[in-house]
Design a protein around this motif. Structure first.
Motif, PDB file in Angstrom:
ATOM      1  N   GLU A   7      15.900  17.663 -26.614  1.00 33.65           N
ATOM      2  CA  GLU A   7      16.583  17.236 -25.382  1.00 33.65           C
ATOM      3  C   GLU A   7      17.207  15.855 -25.597  1.00 33.65           C
ATOM      4  N   ASP A  33      16.659  13.740 -20.700  1.00 37.93           N
ATOM      5  CA  ASP A  33      15.534  14.278 -19.932  1.00 37.93           C
ATOM      6  C   ASP A  33      15.137  13.217 -18.905  1.00 37.93           C
ATOM      7  N   ARG A  82      11.558  11.767 -18.888  1.00 39.99           N
ATOM      8  CA  ARG A  82      10.977  11.134 -20.064  1.00 39.99           C
ATOM      9  C   ARG A  82      11.041   9.617 -19.900  1.00 39.99           C
ATOM     10  N   GLN A  90      12.052   7.399 -21.968  1.00 40.25           N
ATOM     11  CA  GLN A  90      13.414   7.048 -22.387  1.00 40.25           C
ATOM     12  C   GLN A  90      14.291   8.269 -22.115  1.00 40.25           C
ATOM     13  N   PRO A  91      14.896   8.367 -20.920  1.00 43.37           N
ATOM     14  CA  PRO A  91      15.613   9.598 -20.564  1.00 43.37           C
ATOM     15  C   PRO A  91      16.757   9.930 -21.528  1.00 43.37           C
ATOM     16  N   GLY A 142       5.995  19.155 -24.611  1.00 41.99           N
ATOM     17  CA  GLY A 142       5.895  17.701 -24.736  1.00 41.99           C
ATOM     18  C   GLY A 142       5.210  17.271 -26.028  1.00 41.99           C
ATOM     19  N   GLU A 155       8.487  14.826 -30.880  1.00 43.52           N
ATOM     20  CA  GLU A 155       9.274  13.610 -30.718  1.00 43.52           C
ATOM     21  C   GLU A 155      10.324  13.577 -31.819  1.00 43.52           C
TER      22      GLU A 155
END
Lengths: 241, 343
Positions: A192, A195, A198, A200-201, A230, A233
């Motif tokens: 993504e 997001d 999150r 850090q979107p 989730g 990363e």
């Protein structure tokens, strides 16, 4: 290199234009100025938006003015050094198969290559993020080799699936959310890029570089599950100039 | 939880504050109030800082029910009235704060005089900020209430369960709503993509705001402008008020929800002092453009700021709306409690 020009954009923004065409060297000058301007902490600047060939400086006219900013930026350009800046390098998995790549066959035909070769060339080198725009977290990357210089779709799609990797005119983008779009879809990433939930979107920034890592459909599915749970990363490293 | 419950949504109301101007470098549109001046005035009337998020709507406002001890509200952007259902139906003027109590409903008469109006509440809404703002940006489903326009049944959480009993405020001088005259425009950044004849026609022709006008932009109807160098540029930055001209030659003025970058040439930019007035215009309204230089535009903005500060300093006490039935009930209840304590 040509001298940048200042173009007015009303009383809340100023454009510093380095050229008219898509050019990696021009874009580097844009981003370099963005960096220096950010460090300078000039009063009244609201946002600094690097685009492919120009910089838009948004400002508050109650605090500063175009003339003040133009003078400060001219001074910076006077001391412009062409040195490389540090950047963040991302490894992004991409599935270039089946449903993930609805336009790959057509693109390969247009490029007169087989699909494996298109994928190999798309993923061969890390690409630079020239600008962020269109939608939150949406990067424009380039420059792809010359054979990728094919025009946009004649008729844009009404719905492009989220996380689609697309190409047109020697550039490549990642659609961060489902939306209409006119670029050719040659892959999809499980990652993504936007997001809102999150910490850090928004994943990436202008100036970062991305290396696309081809993955098979099966691996794409398992990575996607990890992202949804989730447990994934995206991998990146800071690269010194 | 104290809240305002949406009984009827009206016409796609959203929550808006001053938006998120500092995240355009990541592709995030600014959003925010189409008419920031009316938002500031509304917030001042209910005792808030200027940029607290309010309900922004057009044409038909929402009907809301108070699920809190009390809430102070004010309606701005329009001369239409606020309607309170409190046993009986009470009609109250806009630009005046009013305190409502639990169970009372408020709605707004149809808004015909303005393209946008605001319902401000004391303390604002207790909702998560996204990129430092509560503004709803529907296309990416962020901000506001679940990133979308309000719907029947939504309960908007309030920061204050109850407001202080104090004097209400009103603004008497609404002349800023009546300002007319051409929209002032700075030519550029791509004035050179248009013929001189087109630039002249742009300044001398009347344009009509088409029905395709939303928070992202206003399409205009009028003389088509002729491009001198095609209608594609390498995408560059976009600012609120930018007037882009696609291939068909018809200008589009970009508003709060504009995309951060775009590839159509922009003949000019409406100056920031005229953006609130532009935000109040609606489909069918006509407008003219007038050229101004950047220094003149910056000066116009400073002058406007002085005017706004003058308005904010000119709020005067308003006659309280006496909800006598509610007062009676309250006295009765507190009387009983006091008797009990004494006994």
């Amino acid at each position: 290199m040509s001298e940048p020009v200042f173009l007015p954009a009303g009383d809340t923004a100023l454009v510093v234009q380095f050229g008219e065409a898509v050019d990696a060297a021009v874009n580097r000058r844009v981003r370099h100025l963005a960096l220096k301007l950010r460090e300078s902490e000039q009063k009244g600047i609201v946002d600094i938006v690097p685009t492919i060939r120009s910089l838009m400086v948004h400002y508050d006219p109650l605090v500063t003015g175009a003339a003040t900013l133009e003078a400060a930026i001219s001074e910076m350009l006077h001391h412009e050094d062409a040195g490389e800046d540090a950047y963040r390098l991302w490894s992004i998995p991409v599935c270039y198969e089946g449903d993930c790549a609805p336009d790959l066959d057509n693109v390969a035909r247009e490029m007169e290559l087989d699909t494996a070769e298109v994928v190999r060339r798309h993923a061969a080198e890390p690409l630079e993020i020239f600008m962020m725009g269109f939608l939150p977290g949406f990067p424009y990357l380039g420059l792809l080799p010359e054979e990728f210089d094919i025009p946009r779709l004649f008729e844009p799609r009404v719905k492009v699936p989220a996380r689609s990797i697309s190409i047109a005119v020697r550039q490549t983008t990642i659609y961060t959310v489902e939306c209409p779009g006119g670029w050719h879809l040659i892959g999809r990433t499980p990652v993504e890029f936007f997001d809102p939930f999150r910490a850090q979107p928004i994943l990436v920034a202008a100036g970062d570089r991305i290396r696309f890592e081809p993955v098979a459909a099966g691996e794409y599915q398992s990575l996607r599950k990890a992202v949804e749970a989730g447990d994934y990363e995206a991998v990146s490293e800071e690269v010194a100039p | 939880m104290s809240s305002l419950k949406v009984i009827q949504a009206g016409f796609a109301p959203t929550l808006q504050d001053f938006g998120r101007p500092a995240f355009q470098n990541r592709g995030v549109p600014v959003s925010g109030a189409l008419d920031p001046v009316s938002l500031r005035i509304g917030n001042a009337l209910v005792g808030n800082d200027g940029g607290v998020a309010a309900v922004e709507f057009r044409l038909v406002g929402p009907t809301l029910e108070v699920l809190a001890e009390s809430v102070r509200v004010a309606l701005t952007g329009t001369r239409s009235e606020l309607i309170v259902e409190a046993g009986e139906r009470v009609v109250l003027p806009s630009y005046q704060s009013v305190t409502l109590r639990r169970g009372q409903r408020l709605s707004v008469a149809p808004v015909a005089d303005s393209g946008v109006a605001y319902l401000c509440v004391e303390g604002g809404f207790d909702l998560p900020r996204v990129f430092d703002s509560l503004s709803t940006y529907g296309r990416s489903r962020i901000g506001g209430f679940e990133g979308r326009a309000l719907q029947e049944g939504d309960e908007l959480p309030l920061r204050l369960a109850e407001v202080e009993a104090r004097g209400e405020l009103r603004l008497e001088d609404l002349s800023y709503l009546e300002e007319r005259g051409p929209m002032r425009v700075v030519f550029g950044p791509q004035r050179d993509y248009f013929t001189d004849e087109s630039a002249a026609a742009f300044l001398t022709s009347e344009y009509t705001i088409s029905r395709e006008a939303d928070r992202m932009g206003m399409r205009l109807e009028g003389p088509a402008l002729e491009h001198a160098r095609g209608y594609n540029i390498t995408s560059d930055g976009i600012v609120t008020g930018a007037i882009q001209v696609p291939g068909n030659g018809l200008p589009i003025i970009l508003l709060a929800d504009h995309q951060t970058t775009g590839g159509y040439p922009k003949i000019g930019t409406v100056i920031s002092a005229d953006i609130p007035r532009l935000g109040r215009m609606k489909p069918g309204d006509t407008l003219l453009f007038e050229e101004i230089d950047v220094a003149g535009a910056e000066e116009a903005r400073r002058a406007q700021e002085k005017e706004v500060l003058k308005l904010l300093g000119a709020l005067s006490p308003a006659a309280a709306w006496l909800d006598e039935a509610a007062l009676y009930r309250e006295n009765l209840i507190s009387g009983v409690v006091q008797d009990g304590e004494i006994g």
